[in-house]
Design a protein around this motif. Structure first.
Motif, PDB file in Angstrom:
ATOM      1  N   ASP A 120      47.661  17.480  48.342  1.00 34.43           N
ATOM      2  CA  ASP A 120      48.055  16.121  47.960  1.00 34.43           C
ATOM      3  C   ASP A 120      47.327  15.645  46.714  1.00 34.43           C
ATOM      4  N   GLU A 121      46.038  15.936  46.605  1.00 32.81           N
ATOM      5  CA  GLU A 121      45.290  15.491  45.431  1.00 32.81           C
ATOM      6  C   GLU A 121      45.786  16.181  44.158  1.00 32.81           C
ATOM      7  N   HIS A 143      48.815  17.101  43.462  1.00 33.89           N
ATOM      8  CA  HIS A 143      50.049  16.452  43.018  1.00 33.89           C
ATOM      9  C   HIS A 143      49.804  15.015  42.555  1.00 33.89           C
ATOM     10  N   GLN A 144      48.821  14.356  43.096  1.00 36.69           N
ATOM     11  CA  GLN A 144      48.447  13.030  42.580  1.00 36.69           C
ATOM     12  C   GLN A 144      48.013  13.134  41.119  1.00 36.69           C
ATOM     13  N   GLN A 145      47.232  14.169  40.817  1.00 38.69           N
ATOM     14  CA  GLN A 145      46.772  14.365  39.440  1.00 38.69           C
ATOM     15  C   GLN A 145      47.943  14.742  38.519  1.00 38.69           C
ATOM     16  N   ARG A 181      51.032  13.729  38.850  1.00 38.16           N
ATOM     17  CA  ARG A 181      51.810  12.505  38.603  1.00 38.16           C
ATOM     18  C   ARG A 181      51.090  11.578  37.616  1.00 38.16           C
ATOM     19  N   ALA A 182      49.763  11.589  37.640  1.00 36.41           N
ATOM     20  CA  ALA A 182      49.000  10.702  36.748  1.00 36.41           C
ATOM     21  C   ALA A 182      48.990  11.212  35.311  1.00 36.41           C
ATOM     22  N   ASN A 217      41.387  15.752  33.286  1.00 35.52           N
ATOM     23  CA  ASN A 217      42.226  15.922  34.478  1.00 35.52           C
ATOM     24  C   ASN A 217      42.223  17.394  34.882  1.00 35.52           C
ATOM     25  N   SER A 263      55.340  17.020  38.829  1.00 34.05           N
ATOM     26  CA  SER A 263      55.356  17.178  40.287  1.00 34.05           C
ATOM     27  C   SER A 263      56.732  16.820  40.827  1.00 34.05           C
ATOM     28  N   SER A 292      54.643  13.580  50.369  1.00 36.86           N
ATOM     29  CA  SER A 292      53.321  14.209  50.346  1.00 36.86           C
ATOM     30  C   SER A 292      53.226  15.326  51.376  1.00 36.86           C
TER      31      SER A 292
END
Length: 547
Positions: A337-338, A340-342, A344-345, A357, A370, A375
C-alpha cells in the motif's frame, strides 16, 4: 538535465549522499580504468535470500544516483565467493548425507544436492542470477573460482606473497593469541583431497611465489599461489579483490563493519585506494533474530513474490537502510500500500520531492502510474468477507465499484491474486470472530436500518450533529460515495455512545471480519456493496459469523 543534476547534488536521499562520496574520489582526475566500479559480494553457502538481493538493489540505486550527478561511465559487479570451503551443510537443502562427505571443499567442487547443476556453488549462483535477471539488473557476474583459476587474480596474489609480512602484521593484530600461532592469509587447496586447508605456512617464497606447508597428515607440499592452487582467507580476500578489480564502492552488513579498517589497509598494501563503503543494518525474522542463508529463517525471495510485487520488495529495501527492520510476512500488506501511495503522489511533486521519493530510486526516470484503485489491505478484507479462493471472485466486486478490468488494470489484477493467496495462507487461519455486545448489537442494528433507508441515515447524521452542537447542512444521499457511507458509520457510533469512537470500528472489525483492525469502513461498504454489507451485518447480529 542541469536542473536534475543540481537537484541531485543537493538531495538528502541516501543514494545521492553515497553517490556524492563516490564522485569525490575523482574530483581531480577521472578513473584510469575509464569507469567507476560498484561491487556487491555474494557468499553462496546457502540459497540466495532477500538480504543478498537487497545489497544488489541498494547498490544499483546508488549507481543510478551517481549517473544523475556525473557523466563518468559505471559498472556493477556481483562477485560470488564460490571458492570458499563448505563449513557446514545448510539446513534448507535436500540430500544432507551426500553433502556431508564434501565438507571443506570449495562450493564449486561440492555436488549439487538438487541434481540440476555441476556443483552446489553453480546452483546457488544460478539462483541468484535468475532473480537478478528477473529484476532487470545491469550487472556483470564474477565467480571467485573462475577468477582464481583463470589467472585474473595472479598479479595480486603474487603481490600478496611479496608483501606477506605487511599483510600478516595487519591480520595478527586482530587475532587471539592462540589463533596467531597457526594463522596464514593463504589457504591452500589440497592437491589430492580438494579440500580448503586451514594450516600454518612453513615458508612463503617471494622469489617464485610459492608457499610450503604440511597437510593434516603431516606431508609437506609446495604450491604456487597462482592458478587456483591457493585462495585467500576471507578478510584478506576482501581487500585483495578490491585491489585486483579497482573497486570504488561496496556495501555490506554491519557485521562486517569492525573489519573495514582491515579490508582497507590490505587493499592499500596491495597497491590500490580503498573503496567507499556503506554499512547497512541487518534484517530480522519474526523473532528478532538475524536472517541467515544457511538456517533459512526470514522470507525467501520466491516467498515474497508469491504474495506481493517485486516493486513492493524494492520499496521495503529503500526504507531506512541503516535501521534494523523485521523482514516477515506481516510487513507485506503495508509495503504494497505504501508503494502505491508514493506512486500516486509522484506526478504532483516538485523535482526535489521526486528525487526523495522511493519510487524514483526504484524506477529511475520511468516511474509508472499506479492502477491500484483498491488498496491491497482492502483487497484482503474483501477476500475475507467473500471467502475468495481466486481473484475472479474479487473482480466481481471491483468491477461494480470502479471502471476497471484485469486488462485495463494489470497491476490491480496481479494484486488481487496476491491478496487471495496472502489471505488464505496468513489471514484466514488467524481469524477469530465474536458475537456483539448489547451496545454493539444495538448500534449494528441501527447501521443496518440506515443503510436500508436514506431518510433514516440522514436522521442519524442530524442527531449526531445536534449532539455536537453543529449546524452543518446534511449531505446528499449518495450510496456510491465512500464519504457519505463513512459519515453514516461515524454517526451511528457517536449516537450509541462509543468512547473512544475507535471502539466502535474495532467492534465492526472483530464481529464482521474476525480481526481487530480493518479498512475505512465507508470505503469497504462502497467496494463490497451496500446490499452485501447489510447481509454481512445481519449475519454478525445473528451470530452466524462467530459460529
Amino acid at each position: 538535465m542541469s536542473d536534475l543534476r543540481d537537484a541531485a547534488m543537493r538531495s538528502k536521499a541516501w543514494p545521492y549522499e553515497e553517490a556524492r562520496r563516490v564522485l569525490k574520489r575523482y574530483e581531480t582526475a577521472p578513473p584510469e580504468s575509464g569507469s567507476v566500479l560498484f561491487e556487491t559480494g555474494y557468499g553462496p553457502s546457502g540459497l540466495p535470500h532477500i538480504g543478498t538481493f537487497g545489497e544488489v538493489l541498494r547498490t544499483t540505486m546508488i549507481r543510478r544516483a551517481f549517473e544523475d550527478i556525473s557523466d563518468i561511465p559505471t559498472r556493477l559487479i556481483c562477485f560470488s565467493d564460490d571458492m570458499d570451503g563448505m563449513r557446514k551443510v545448510p539446513g534448507n537443502v535436500p540430500n544432507h548425507d551426500q553433502l556431508a562427505a564434501h565438507l571443506q571443499k570449495p562450493l564449486t567442487a561440492v555436488p549439487d544436492p538438487f541434481g540440476e547443476y555441476e556443483s552446489f556453488g553453480h546452483h546457488n549462483n544460478a539462483m541468484l542470477r535468475r532473480f537478478l535477471d528477473t529484476f532487470g539488473f545491469d550487472y556483470e557476474f564474477y565467480s571467485a573460482t573462475e577468477f582464481y583459476k583463470s589467472g585474473q587474480f595472479d598479479a595480486v596474489l603474487k603481490r600478496a606473497v611479496e608483501r606477506y609480512d605487511d599483510i600478516m602484521k595487519v591480520m595478527l593484530k586482530s587475532l587471539r593469541a592462540e589463533r596467531q600461532q597457526t594463522y596464514s592469509i593463504f589457504l591452500p587447496i589440497h592437491p589430492e583431497t580438494g579440500r580448503v586447508l586451514y594450516v600454518p605456512m612453513k615458508s612463503v617464497n617471494a622469489e617464485d611465489h610459492t608457499i610450503t606447508f604440511d597437510d593434516e597428515d603431516g606431508r609437506e607440499w609446495t604450491l604456487p599461489v597462482t592458478g587456483g592452487n591457493v585462495k585467500l582467507q576471507w578478510k584478506p580476500d576482501f581487500g585483495a579483490r578490491w585491489a585486483a578489480l579497482g573497486v570504488d564502492f561496496e556495501m555490506y552488513g554491519k557485521d562486517h563493519s569492525t573489519n573495514t579498517p582491515i579490508y582497507d589497509r590490505i587493499c592499500v598494501i596491495l597497491g590500490q585506494k580503498a573503496p567507499e563503503h556503506f554499512t547497512y543494518e541487518l534484517f530480522l525474522d519474526e523473532k528478532g533474530q538475524k536472517i541467515s542463508k544457511s538456517s533459512g529463517n526470514g522470507i525467501s525471495i520466491d516467498e515474497w513474490l508469491t504474495y506481493a510485487s517485486t516493486e513492493s520488495l524494492s520499496y521495503f529495501m529503500f526504507l531506512k537502510p541503516k535501521t534494523a527492520k523485521r523482514l516477515h510476512f506481516d510487513v507485506i500488506p503495508k509495503m504494497m500500500d505504501e508503494y502505491h501511495q508514493q506512486l500516486r503522489a509522484y506526478p504532483g511533486q516538485s523535482l526535489d520531492q521526486q528525487l526523495a521519493n522511493p519510487v524514483y530510486h526504484i524506477h529511475g526516470h520511468n516511474v509508472p502510474a499506479s492502477d491500484m484503485v483498491v488498496s491491497f489491505s482492502m483487497l484482503l478484507n474483501l477476500a475475507s468477507v467473500a471467502s475468495a479462493e481466486d481473484k475472479d471472485t474479487l473482480w466481481g466486486f471491483i468491477g461494480k465499484y470502479a471502471d476497471a478490468t484485469p486488462e485495463t488494470h494489470p497491476g490491480l489484477d496481479a494484486a488481487a491474486g496476491y491478496a487471495v493467496r496472502y489471505f488464505n495462507d496468513f489471514v484466514k487461519p488467524t481469524k477469530q470472530f465474536r458475537a456483539p455486545t448489547e451496545q454493539e448489537r444495538a448500534a449494528m442494528a441501527d447501521l443496518v436500518a440506515c443503510l436500508k433507508d436514506g431518510d433514516t441515515a440522514l436522521a442519524a447524521i442530524a442527531r449526531k450533529n445536534e449532539a455536537e452542537g453543529k449546524d452543518t447542512p446534511l449531505p446528499e444521499v449518495d450510496w456510491q460515495s465512500e464519504d457519505f457511507l463513512q459519515s453514516i458509520v461515524f454517526a451511528v457510533g457517536k449516537n450509541h455512545g462509543f468512547e473512544p469512537l475507535r471502539d466502535w470500528f474495532k467492534a465492526l472489525y472483530e464481529v464482521l471480519l474476525g480481526q481487530s483492525q480493518g479498512p475505512r469502513f465507508g470505503g469497504f461498504i462502497a467496494l463490497y456493496g451496500r446490499e452485501e454489507s447489510i447481509a454481512l451485518l445481519e449475519k454478525g447480529l445473528a451470530g452466524a459469523l462467530a459460529a
